[in-house]
Design a protein around this motif. Structure first.
Motif, PDB file in Angstrom:
ATOM      1  N   GLY A   1       3.893   8.458   8.244  1.00 39.58           N
ATOM      2  CA  GLY A   1       4.033   9.775   8.838  1.00 39.58           C
ATOM      3  C   GLY A   1       3.360   9.741  10.193  1.00 39.58           C
ATOM      4  N   ASP A   2       2.053   9.564  10.155  1.00 37.33           N
ATOM      5  CA  ASP A   2       1.259   9.527  11.378  1.00 37.33           C
ATOM      6  C   ASP A   2       0.608   8.168  11.558  1.00 37.33           C
ATOM      7  N   VAL A   3       0.673   7.676  12.765  1.00 37.27           N
ATOM      8  CA  VAL A   3      -0.026   6.449  13.113  1.00 37.27           C
ATOM      9  C   VAL A   3      -0.950   6.787  14.271  1.00 37.27           C
ATOM     10  N   ARG A   4      -2.255   6.680  14.020  1.00 42.33           N
ATOM     11  CA  ARG A   4      -3.223   6.969  15.089  1.00 42.33           C
ATOM     12  C   ARG A   4      -4.016   5.716  15.362  1.00 42.33           C
ATOM     13  N   VAL A   5      -3.860   5.194  16.525  1.00 41.41           N
ATOM     14  CA  VAL A   5      -4.519   3.936  16.854  1.00 41.41           C
ATOM     15  C   VAL A   5      -4.954   3.945  18.315  1.00 41.41           C
ATOM     16  N   ALA A   6      -5.896   3.067  18.617  1.00 37.76           N
ATOM     17  CA  ALA A   6      -6.283   2.897  20.009  1.00 37.76           C
ATOM     18  C   ALA A   6      -5.384   1.865  20.675  1.00 37.76           C
TER      19      ALA A   6
ATOM     20  N   ASP B   1     -10.065  -2.937  12.975  1.00 37.14           N
ATOM     21  CA  ASP B   1      -8.646  -3.278  13.122  1.00 37.14           C
ATOM     22  C   ASP B   1      -7.937  -3.189  11.773  1.00 37.14           C
ATOM     23  N   ILE B   2      -6.659  -2.899  11.836  1.00 36.74           N
ATOM     24  CA  ILE B   2      -5.815  -3.025  10.647  1.00 36.74           C
ATOM     25  C   ILE B   2      -4.694  -3.980  10.996  1.00 36.74           C
ATOM     26  N   GLU B   3      -4.492  -4.943  10.127  1.00 35.79           N
ATOM     27  CA  GLU B   3      -3.387  -5.867  10.351  1.00 35.79           C
ATOM     28  C   GLU B   3      -2.494  -5.853   9.126  1.00 35.79           C
ATOM     29  N   ILE B   4      -1.241  -5.583   9.345  1.00 36.29           N
ATOM     30  CA  ILE B   4      -0.269  -5.667   8.255  1.00 36.29           C
ATOM     31  C   ILE B   4       0.507  -6.936   8.529  1.00 36.29           C
ATOM     32  N   ALA B   5       0.341  -7.906   7.685  1.00 39.19           N
ATOM     33  CA  ALA B   5       0.865  -9.236   8.003  1.00 39.19           C
ATOM     34  C   ALA B   5       1.697  -9.759   6.853  1.00 39.19           C
ATOM     35  N   GLY B   6       2.262 -10.933   7.045  1.00 38.93           N
ATOM     36  CA  GLY B   6       3.081 -11.566   6.017  1.00 38.93           C
ATOM     37  C   GLY B   6       4.151 -10.600   5.553  1.00 38.93           C
ATOM     38  N   GLY B   7       4.287 -10.466   4.253  1.00 39.95           N
ATOM     39  CA  GLY B   7       5.266  -9.518   3.734  1.00 39.95           C
ATOM     40  C   GLY B   7       4.629  -8.182   3.392  1.00 39.95           C
ATOM     41  N   GLY B   8       3.540  -7.865   4.051  1.00 40.81           N
ATOM     42  CA  GLY B   8       2.814  -6.630   3.768  1.00 40.81           C
ATOM     43  C   GLY B   8       3.657  -5.393   4.001  1.00 40.81           C
ATOM     44  N   LYS B   9       3.487  -4.428   3.097  1.00 42.01           N
ATOM     45  CA  LYS B   9       4.257  -3.182   3.203  1.00 42.01           C
ATOM     46  C   LYS B   9       3.303  -2.013   3.063  1.00 42.01           C
ATOM     47  N   VAL B  10       3.349  -1.125   4.007  1.00 38.78           N
ATOM     48  CA  VAL B  10       2.505   0.072   3.933  1.00 38.78           C
ATOM     49  C   VAL B  10       3.374   1.309   4.061  1.00 38.78           C
ATOM     50  N   ASN B  11       3.262   2.181   3.089  1.00 41.60           N
ATOM     51  CA  ASN B  11       3.925   3.480   3.152  1.00 41.60           C
ATOM     52  C   ASN B  11       2.856   4.549   3.195  1.00 41.60           C
ATOM     53  N   GLY B  12       2.668   5.154   4.333  1.00 40.46           N
ATOM     54  CA  GLY B  12       1.658   6.197   4.417  1.00 40.46           C
ATOM     55  C   GLY B  12       1.015   6.216   5.789  1.00 40.46           C
ATOM     56  N   ASP B  13       0.163   7.197   5.990  1.00 43.65           N
ATOM     57  CA  ASP B  13      -0.478   7.349   7.298  1.00 43.65           C
ATOM     58  C   ASP B  13      -1.487   6.235   7.540  1.00 43.65           C
ATOM     59  N   VAL B  14      -1.568   5.841   8.783  1.00 48.04           N
ATOM     60  CA  VAL B  14      -2.498   4.775   9.145  1.00 48.04           C
ATOM     61  C   VAL B  14      -3.317   5.198  10.352  1.00 48.04           C
ATOM     62  N   THR B  15      -4.627   5.073  10.218  1.00 57.18           N
ATOM     63  CA  THR B  15      -5.513   5.315  11.351  1.00 57.18           C
ATOM     64  C   THR B  15      -6.382   4.092  11.553  1.00 57.18           C
TER      65      THR B  15
ATOM     66  N   VAL C   1       0.844  -1.190   0.000  1.00 59.72           N
ATOM     67  CA  VAL C   1       0.000   0.000   0.000  1.00 59.72           C
ATOM     68  C   VAL C   1       0.881   1.242   0.000  1.00 59.72           C
ATOM     69  N   ASP C   2       0.645   2.123  -0.949  1.00 53.02           N
ATOM     70  CA  ASP C   2       1.265   3.446  -0.929  1.00 53.02           C
ATOM     71  C   ASP C   2       0.146   4.445  -0.780  1.00 53.02           C
ATOM     72  N   GLY C   3      -0.077   4.891   0.401  1.00 57.78           N
ATOM     73  CA  GLY C   3      -1.167   5.826   0.573  1.00 57.78           C
ATOM     74  C   GLY C   3      -1.695   5.804   1.997  1.00 57.78           C
ATOM     75  N   THR C   4      -2.885   6.323   2.149  1.00 57.74           N
ATOM     76  CA  THR C   4      -3.445   6.531   3.475  1.00 57.74           C
ATOM     77  C   THR C   4      -4.521   5.495   3.764  1.00 57.74           C
ATOM     78  N   LEU C   5      -4.434   4.894   4.928  1.00 56.72           N
ATOM     79  CA  LEU C   5      -5.416   3.890   5.326  1.00 56.72           C
ATOM     80  C   LEU C   5      -6.149   4.352   6.570  1.00 56.72           C
ATOM     81  N   GLU C   6      -7.451   4.170   6.563  1.00 57.20           N
ATOM     82  CA  GLU C   6      -8.231   4.473   7.749  1.00 57.20           C
ATOM     83  C   GLU C   6      -9.304   3.408   7.887  1.00 57.20           C
ATOM     84  N   ALA C   7      -9.377   2.791   9.052  1.00 57.24           N
ATOM     85  CA  ALA C   7     -10.371   1.740   9.279  1.00 57.24           C
ATOM     86  C   ALA C   7     -11.038   1.959  10.623  1.00 57.24           C
ATOM     87  N   THR C   8     -12.337   1.723  10.668  1.00 57.34           N
ATOM     88  CA  THR C   8     -13.038   1.906  11.942  1.00 57.34           C
ATOM     89  C   THR C   8     -12.813   0.706  12.862  1.00 57.34           C
TER      90      THR C   8
END
Lengths: 135, 159
Positions: free
Chosen positions: B92-97, B62-76, B53-60
């Motif tokens: 950049g920003d990681v906002r999580v509970a 859970d978010i799981e980045i697993a295996g060889g997953g790669k995320v570049n970008g803000d995550v909420t 993923v190259d970009g911004t993710l927002e989920a109400t």
């Protein structure tokens, strides 16, 4: 309560509270102990009670569950289970246990955060040049 | 005698997986190892990334980045974010509970934890901002001016 003379003001290479373990030095604090100031130590530190200031050690730092730390921490492996406010540098690995509450920026090579831990701050990861130990 | 000319496949309508949240099931998206997302994703539900993923993710959820997953970008993640041992999150920003980072994971960014939409560290005492006083003050000044204006008249009367 195993209260030790662990109060070190200013520059300290302390011999108090020192326990040898596996031939390596360990500076071990109890829940009632207070350390204020700057401690540069050739060995590992078990921090409990209250710590304020700066801790730079060649070995590992572990912060006990009930401890409250307001300090800059630098060690090889740093394990936090208590409450910490301040910058943390782990030359190898930083572990935040489930009860850890860390508020401060961290620089690490490896990072493990257990479910339940709280972190607020910037995370930088990767190999890094030695930052001046004598700051 | 004659066999049906219709292919067996065409006899049965292909069941369409209806898991888009419309049926009351919690919504969930999986990006597989060959999947790639560039841009923004907002999802009311959970997200599992084993791709890129190259970009911004927002989920109400859970978010799981697993295996060889790669995320570049803000995550909420309104609930929990998990970064697996072979996964990578450069943000950049990681906002999580809640946050779990497994040993071996690559992780960097500014982490803000707490309930959704956390503000800066609550411990930091809010310094009383000297407000740039605007019109609000003016009536007071005007009043003071009025009072000041009255004062001499009173004094004048006394005399």
């Amino acid at each position: 309560m195993d209260v030790q003379e662990a109060v070190a003001e200013g520059q300290a290479s302390v011999d108090n509270g020192e326990v040898k373990r596996d031939g390596r030095k360990q500076f071990s604090m109890g829940p009632g102990d207070i350390l204020e100031g700057k401690l540069i130590y050739d060995g590992s530190v078990h921090a409990d009670g209250h710590v304020e200031g700066e801790l730079r050690v060649t070995g590992n730092i572990d912060v006990a569950t009930g401890a409250s730390v307001k300090a800059l921490l630098e060690g090889a492996n740093v394990t936090l289970k208590g409450q910490v406010e301040g910058m943390v540098t782990a030359r190898d690995k930083l572990t935040l246990g489930k009860n850890a509450r860390l508020s401060g920026d961290i620089q690490v090579r490896r990072l493990q955060i257990d479910d339940g831990a709280t972190l607020n701050g910037h995370v930088r990861m990767g190999d890094f040049e030695h930052q001046a130990s004598g700051q | 005698m004659t066999l049906s000319t219709r292919r067996p496949g065409s006899r049965l309508p292909t069941p369409v997986p209806a898991e888009n949240g419309a049926n009351g099931q919690p919504n969930s998206i999986v990006l597989g190892p060959n999947d790639r997302l560039v841009g923004q994703l907002y999802i009311e539900g959970d997200l599992r990334v084993t791709g890129t993923v190259d970009g911004t993710l927002e989920a109400t959820g859970d978010i799981e980045i697993a295996g060889g997953g790669k995320v570049n970008g803000d995550v909420t993640a309104y609930n929990r974010l998990t970064v697996g041992s072979d996964a990578s999150l450069i943000a950049g920003d990681v906002r999580v509970a809640r946050l779990t980072v497994q040993d071996g994971a690559t992780f960097s960014g500014k982490v803000s934890m707490g309930k959704h939409v956390p503000s800066s560290t609550p411990k930091a005492p809010q310094p009383e901002p000297q407000p740039q006083v605007e019109p609000v003050v003016e009536p007071v000044v005007a009043e003071a001016a009025v009072v000041a204006a009255r004062e001499p008249t009173k004094k004048g009367k006394r005399r």
